[in-house]
Design an enzyme around this catalytic site. Structure first.
Site, PDB file in Angstrom:
ATOM      1  N   GLY A   8      60.836  82.937  23.763  1.00  0.00           N
ATOM      2  CA  GLY A   8      59.311  81.884  23.220  1.00  0.00           C
ATOM      3  C   GLY A   8      59.387  81.671  21.816  1.00  0.00           C
ATOM      4  N   SER A 137      47.187  90.247  24.901  1.00  0.00           N
ATOM      5  CA  SER A 137      46.481  89.750  24.702  1.00  0.00           C
ATOM      6  C   SER A 137      45.066  90.774  24.776  1.00  0.00           C
ATOM      7  CB  SER A 137      45.925  88.574  25.209  1.00  0.00           C
ATOM      8  OG  SER A 137      44.650  88.106  24.484  1.00  0.00           O
ATOM      9  N   TYR A 150      44.945  83.416  32.289  1.00  0.00           N
ATOM     10  CA  TYR A 150      45.490  83.799  31.208  1.00  0.00           C
ATOM     11  C   TYR A 150      44.532  84.854  31.431  1.00  0.00           C
ATOM     12  CZ  TYR A 150      46.462  84.984  26.245  1.00  0.00           C
ATOM     13  OH  TYR A 150      46.717  85.441  25.620  1.00  0.00           O
ATOM     14  N   ALA A 151      43.640  85.838  31.778  1.00  0.00           N
ATOM     15  CA  ALA A 151      43.148  86.453  31.344  1.00  0.00           C
ATOM     16  C   ALA A 151      43.518  87.360  32.394  1.00  0.00           C
ATOM     17  CB  ALA A 151      41.797  86.380  31.447  1.00  0.00           C
ATOM     18  N   LYS A 154      47.361  88.674  31.796  1.00  0.00           N
ATOM     19  CA  LYS A 154      47.268  89.605  31.079  1.00  0.00           C
ATOM     20  C   LYS A 154      46.766  90.568  31.029  1.00  0.00           C
ATOM     21  CE  LYS A 154      49.479  86.834  27.834  1.00  0.00           C
ATOM     22  NZ  LYS A 154      50.721  86.783  27.856  1.00  0.00           N
TER      23      LYS A 154
END
Length: 249
Positions: A8, A137, A150-151, A154
């Protein structure tokens, strides 16, 4: 000379990390779903020592992470470090969040880093300073009203870092997770769109950050450069937060 695979690396933190490591003389292979962007990152750093290569890779597939590892080994003959910067941010309110959005996020943000570490483990064990650096994150430690997958991914990545550190430590490989706060990149665009626009929310965001501003990709790249260096030889299993003090406020 260190050989590093950046997953990435066509933009944002990954691109900044590629530039930072090339400047130190590292050989860098950039694997990304955007091959033109990855190639441009390599071309822009051609004046630095070390060599740069780029390749297309869909890291969200079951075979993609292993493919990236194989291509990095083919390009540079060895592998000393893996830096996983690829990620997906979906921002959807709770009633509308779909299973497909959840699964796409988990495939890239959590499954792919595991598969890449697994594929790279033998090569990293053969290195005098094998390193895995995952990109988490501050969302792992605080909630967000639309970033459910997402949370969760992570948070899982922080736990995965600990398990990989235990598994890979006996072979001399250190595994860490860098956890950025608000870094000013287009990656955050889904959040700005969900809350009604960047300009309206930016002042409120800055007021919550003790250093008073968003970070730059280079701020995280500098930390990653240390984490892949021989100087981090006794640091493993840890999440390193780079957030301008956000979590402390």
């Amino acid at each position: 000379m260190t050989s590093v695979l950046i997953a990435g690396g066509a933009s944002g933190i990954g691109a900044a990390t590629a530039a930072r490591l090339r400047a130190t003389g590292a050989d860098v292979h950039v694997a990304d779903i955007n091959p033109a962007g990855a190639a441009e990152v390599v071309r822009a750093q051609a004046h630095h020592p070390g060599s740069g290569t780029a390749g297309y890779c869909d890291l969200s597939t079951a075979d993609g992470p292993g493919q990236a590892v194989a291509e990095a080994l083919d390009a540079h003959g060895r592998l000393d470090a893996v830096v996983f910067c690829a990620g997906l941010l979906v921002e959807t309110e709770l009633p509308g969040f779909t299973v497909a959005e959840w699964d796409r996020t988990m495939a890239l943000n959590l499954r792919a880093p595991f598969l890449m570490a697994q594929a790279a483990a033998p090569a990293l064990a053969a290195s005098p300073h094998g390193r895995v650096v995952l990109t988490g994150s501050t969302a792992a430690f605080r909630g967000g009203g639309g970033s459910f997958a997402y949370a969760a991914s992570k948070g899982g990545l922080v736990a995965l870092t600990r398990s990989l550190a235990v598994a890979m430590g006996p072979d001399g490989t250190c595994v860490t997770c860098v956890c950025p706060g608000w870094i000013d990149t287009p990656f955050n665009d889904p959040y700005w769109q969900r809350v009604g626009g960047r300009e309206g929310a930016l002042d409120a965001l800055r007021s919550r950050i003790p250093l008073g501003e968003q970070g730059r990709p280079e701020d995280v790249a500098d930390v990653i450069a240390f984490l892949v260096s021989p100087g981090s030889r006794y640091l493993t299993g840890q999440a390193v937060v780079v957030d301008g003090g956000l979590l402390a406020s």
